[in-house]
Design a protein around this motif. Sequence first.
Motif, PDB file in Angstrom:
ATOM      1  N   TRP A 116       0.789  -1.237   0.000  1.00 48.74           N
ATOM      2  CA  TRP A 116       0.000   0.000   0.000  1.00 48.74           C
ATOM      3  C   TRP A 116       0.817   1.281   0.000  1.00 48.74           C
ATOM      4  O   TRP A 116       0.254   2.363  -0.192  1.00 48.74           O
ATOM      5  CB  TRP A 116      -0.927   0.031   1.224  1.00 48.74           C
ATOM      6  CG  TRP A 116      -1.699  -1.226   1.419  1.00 48.74           C
ATOM      7  CD1 TRP A 116      -2.248  -1.991   0.415  1.00 48.74           C
ATOM      8  CD2 TRP A 116      -2.016  -1.882   2.643  1.00 48.74           C
ATOM      9  NE1 TRP A 116      -2.896  -3.069   0.954  1.00 48.74           N
ATOM     10  CE2 TRP A 116      -2.772  -3.036   2.331  1.00 48.74           C
ATOM     11  CE3 TRP A 116      -1.762  -1.602   3.983  1.00 48.74           C
ATOM     12  CZ2 TRP A 116      -3.262  -3.906   3.283  1.00 48.74           C
ATOM     13  CZ3 TRP A 116      -2.253  -2.464   4.947  1.00 48.74           C
ATOM     14  CH2 TRP A 116      -2.989  -3.610   4.592  1.00 48.74           C
ATOM     15  N   ASP A 117       2.120   1.175   0.289  1.00 48.66           N
ATOM     16  CA  ASP A 117       2.928   2.393   0.357  1.00 48.66           C
ATOM     17  C   ASP A 117       2.944   3.111  -0.976  1.00 48.66           C
ATOM     18  O   ASP A 117       2.955   2.489  -2.030  1.00 48.66           O
ATOM     19  CB  ASP A 117       4.369   2.041   0.738  1.00 48.66           C
ATOM     20  CG  ASP A 117       4.473   1.668   2.195  1.00 48.66           C
ATOM     21  OD1 ASP A 117       3.556   2.039   2.952  1.00 48.66           O
ATOM     22  OD2 ASP A 117       5.448   0.989   2.583  1.00 48.66           O
ATOM     23  N   VAL A 118       2.949   4.429  -0.894  1.00 51.95           N
ATOM     24  CA  VAL A 118       2.988   5.236  -2.103  1.00 51.95           C
ATOM     25  C   VAL A 118       4.383   5.834  -2.239  1.00 51.95           C
ATOM     26  O   VAL A 118       4.947   6.315  -1.257  1.00 51.95           O
ATOM     27  CB  VAL A 118       1.911   6.347  -2.036  1.00 51.95           C
ATOM     28  CG1 VAL A 118       1.958   7.216  -3.274  1.00 51.95           C
ATOM     29  CG2 VAL A 118       0.533   5.729  -1.864  1.00 51.95           C
ATOM     30  N   HIS A 119       4.933   5.739  -3.418  1.00 55.73           N
ATOM     31  CA  HIS A 119       6.277   6.307  -3.644  1.00 55.73           C
ATOM     32  C   HIS A 119       6.225   7.191  -4.879  1.00 55.73           C
ATOM     33  O   HIS A 119       6.193   6.672  -5.983  1.00 55.73           O
ATOM     34  CB  HIS A 119       7.301   5.188  -3.884  1.00 55.73           C
ATOM     35  CG  HIS A 119       7.337   4.158  -2.811  1.00 55.73           C
ATOM     36  ND1 HIS A 119       8.116   4.281  -1.696  1.00 55.73           N
ATOM     37  CD2 HIS A 119       6.676   2.981  -2.665  1.00 55.73           C
ATOM     38  CE1 HIS A 119       7.944   3.223  -0.909  1.00 55.73           C
ATOM     39  NE2 HIS A 119       7.068   2.434  -1.484  1.00 55.73           N
ATOM     40  N   TYR A 130       0.459   5.349  -8.297  1.00 53.80           N
ATOM     41  CA  TYR A 130       0.086   4.657  -7.063  1.00 53.80           C
ATOM     42  C   TYR A 130      -1.336   5.010  -6.694  1.00 53.80           C
ATOM     43  O   TYR A 130      -1.875   6.019  -7.134  1.00 53.80           O
ATOM     44  CB  TYR A 130       1.038   5.044  -5.938  1.00 53.80           C
ATOM     45  CG  TYR A 130       2.415   4.518  -6.184  1.00 53.80           C
ATOM     46  CD1 TYR A 130       2.795   3.289  -5.672  1.00 53.80           C
ATOM     47  CD2 TYR A 130       3.307   5.219  -6.982  1.00 53.80           C
ATOM     48  CE1 TYR A 130       4.055   2.782  -5.938  1.00 53.80           C
ATOM     49  CE2 TYR A 130       4.554   4.716  -7.259  1.00 53.80           C
ATOM     50  CZ  TYR A 130       4.925   3.497  -6.733  1.00 53.80           C
ATOM     51  OH  TYR A 130       6.159   2.986  -6.998  1.00 53.80           O
ATOM     52  N   CYS A 149      -7.572  -1.228   0.690  1.00 54.21           N
ATOM     53  CA  CYS A 149      -6.605  -2.097   1.377  1.00 54.21           C
ATOM     54  C   CYS A 149      -7.258  -3.351   1.956  1.00 54.21           C
ATOM     55  O   CYS A 149      -6.567  -4.338   2.205  1.00 54.21           O
ATOM     56  CB  CYS A 149      -5.877  -1.332   2.466  1.00 54.21           C
ATOM     57  SG  CYS A 149      -6.972  -0.668   3.716  1.00 54.21           S
ATOM     58  N   ALA A 156      11.532  -0.744  -2.907  1.00 54.40           N
ATOM     59  CA  ALA A 156      10.576  -0.554  -1.816  1.00 54.40           C
ATOM     60  C   ALA A 156       9.217  -1.131  -2.160  1.00 54.40           C
ATOM     61  O   ALA A 156       8.364  -1.285  -1.297  1.00 54.40           O
ATOM     62  CB  ALA A 156      10.446   0.925  -1.500  1.00 54.40           C
ATOM     63  N   ILE A 157       8.983  -1.413  -3.426  1.00 56.53           N
ATOM     64  CA  ILE A 157       7.711  -2.037  -3.788  1.00 56.53           C
ATOM     65  C   ILE A 157       7.983  -3.442  -4.311  1.00 56.53           C
ATOM     66  O   ILE A 157       9.129  -3.826  -4.520  1.00 56.53           O
ATOM     67  CB  ILE A 157       6.923  -1.224  -4.840  1.00 56.53           C
ATOM     68  CG1 ILE A 157       7.685  -1.164  -6.170  1.00 56.53           C
ATOM     69  CG2 ILE A 157       6.613   0.157  -4.327  1.00 56.53           C
ATOM     70  CD1 ILE A 157       6.836  -0.731  -7.328  1.00 56.53           C
ATOM     71  N   THR A 214      -3.293  -4.616  -4.707  1.00 54.86           N
ATOM     72  CA  THR A 214      -2.143  -3.852  -4.233  1.00 54.86           C
ATOM     73  C   THR A 214      -1.796  -2.812  -5.293  1.00 54.86           C
ATOM     74  O   THR A 214      -2.449  -2.749  -6.330  1.00 54.86           O
ATOM     75  CB  THR A 214      -0.915  -4.756  -4.035  1.00 54.86           C
ATOM     76  OG1 THR A 214      -0.541  -5.265  -5.326  1.00 54.86           O
ATOM     77  CG2 THR A 214      -1.208  -5.916  -3.114  1.00 54.86           C
ATOM     78  N   ASN A 215      -0.758  -2.044  -5.020  1.00 56.37           N
ATOM     79  CA  ASN A 215      -0.341  -1.059  -6.013  1.00 56.37           C
ATOM     80  C   ASN A 215       0.214  -1.713  -7.266  1.00 56.37           C
ATOM     81  O   ASN A 215       0.250  -1.111  -8.325  1.00 56.37           O
ATOM     82  CB  ASN A 215       0.685  -0.105  -5.415  1.00 56.37           C
ATOM     83  CG  ASN A 215       0.012   1.120  -4.845  1.00 56.37           C
ATOM     84  OD1 ASN A 215      -0.917   1.653  -5.461  1.00 56.37           O
ATOM     85  ND2 ASN A 215       0.436   1.561  -3.690  1.00 56.37           N
TER      86      ASN A 215
END
Lengths: 246, 415
Positions: free
Chosen positions: A80-83, A155, B42, B345-346, B47-48
Amino acid sequence: MDRRDFMKMTGGTILAVSSGTYAFQFLVASGRSVSGDNIAAGTVRWGMVIDLNKCIEGCTACLDACRTENNVAFHGDNRWDVHWIRKVKAEQKIGTESKEKSILLLCNHCDKPPCAQVCPVQATYKRNDGIVIVDHHRCIGCRYCMIACPYNARYFNMKDSEHWQNEERPKRSHGVAEACTLCAHRLDTGRQPACVEACNNTGAGVLFVGNLNDSDSEVSQLIADRPTKRLREELGTEPKVHYIGL
Amino acid sequence: MEIIFEKLEGKSLAYRMAMLVFAAFAVGGLISTWIVIEKGICVTGMTNRVPWGLQIVMAIYYIGLSAGSLVISGLYGVFGKQEYKPFARIAVWIAMLFLIAGMLSILTDQGRMDRVFVEPFVHFNLQSMFSINPILYSGHIFICVVYLWALFTERKRFTTIIATIAFGWAFCVHSGTGAIFGFGARVLYESPLLPVSFVTAAMASGTALMILLIVGLFKITKRYLDDRLILWLGQFLAVCILVVVYFLFIENAYRAYVVELRPAAMYYLFEGLHSILFWVGLILIGCVIPMFILFRKKTGQTIKWIVFASSLVVFGVICERYVIVLPGLTHPQEILTGMHITQSAIQEGVANYTISLAEIAQALGVFGVIGFLFLWGMKFFKLMPTEAVIYDQIGMIKRNEYQKRREAKSIKSSE
């Protein structure tokens, strides 16, 4: 009321509603004004140059600055993190040797953005100054832009973010897609994007943002003098992020 | 011979139980959707990296069923096959409902459901397949309403006209839906063949569903149904499946043949859960076994076997829809040409997606809403024919025999 009258009335109503809708659309469209839109097309075209040779191993100054400046959501879960900008390590095989590099990845602000093409509500669009941006108040959250982006640069806010360090910028709420805005709010007021500023503060000087239409600008000079590459150029999306040392 | 349509009484225990079950599904779906609105996406398995999941799979599945069942009504409306007139009303009714089901699935999948009713219509983007499709969908629902009206009022000439329009429109609707993927940028989506293969899979699943529905309804309500009507549909279904297999073969053969696409083809065919769904769910259960049953003389001419084959096809096409949507997303995009990302990170490389409970509840909820509406409509509209007979010599003899048997049975039971 006979059938004829009924048909007339129904037809009239449909016509009135549809014309009303388009009148509304026209009003909304003409009332829309993002500062970048007011720039005459062709005068400014923002672009970025990233000199990977100078990028320091383990440094996260630009990533942190971006997150702080734009309240980019972080939940500590890689689903779920956005970058808006992220750093990856990539291995390249040259002959028998393999070389590892740190590479910064972000929205390429393509001149022909596939994300904007597929957006059903024109929430993602390209400003006259070339920045590709999402209107958070219009996005319906269909995620078609994420499918279309060949760079995985988009994202989705899968959940609400509690992170709100910069109160001048909006807090991120769930349900809309987003990506790097090249800090359009900063560029509009004559400042450099947060990542560029942070990188310069460390003394590394990896990131450059400038006007690609101005042949004297630093970015244009770099592109002219140094061998640069863009990601997946063969796709014809015309990305505006140029890499040195990729 | 005039065909009489009537409303279902809707007082039997089976009817009420079915209504109750559908309503329970709908409530479950509603609760789940509320949780998604509250907490965000979520709570689903998305997911992204994999931004589309089960809801999109179900949406295109429902839209397919809709386009497919309209084909059955077209047998009477467009091609003038009088013997299929008894099914025409039910087919259009179900076509309309399944399109609504598709739209409900898409609606509940959106991040901001509150904006869906305004934004797509006031900020129209002609370049987006997602913008063009809502027009096709809403047009389809409108055409279905007019079509139903024409059938109810028995306007013969107008029925032919609107049925022809509906038939053509259903093709556009489904080609458009296929184009959402086929015109996309992902390696495993991009294919001009996809809209066409979408249409054929839709026809197969729609026909299979109509067979199940017709046989079931006639059996439960104890009405006479001429076997030959279903036998022909069974053969039609078999041909549809054959075309589906042909398209699947061409598409995958192309990907496996072109060097550039070969790794993606290998991923699609042999790696992960979707490849099991492809080979077992789609090819074996959804295509090979039904075709074997339907083309074989002995089983292909037996109603029970045709019903069994149809239920396999209905399941197989869900798998088909899954292997269209998901592998295209879980397969990694090549961002850095010639490089291999080792740290990020992803999620890089092959992404994973697991269907979550929330999505299953939502999908069942949509099904519940549509099931409920379907049964409600059967009670309030004259959709159900009193019988389905082919009015020729054999047909009349068979029907009379059936009536005699029923009379004898009712005398026996009253004694």
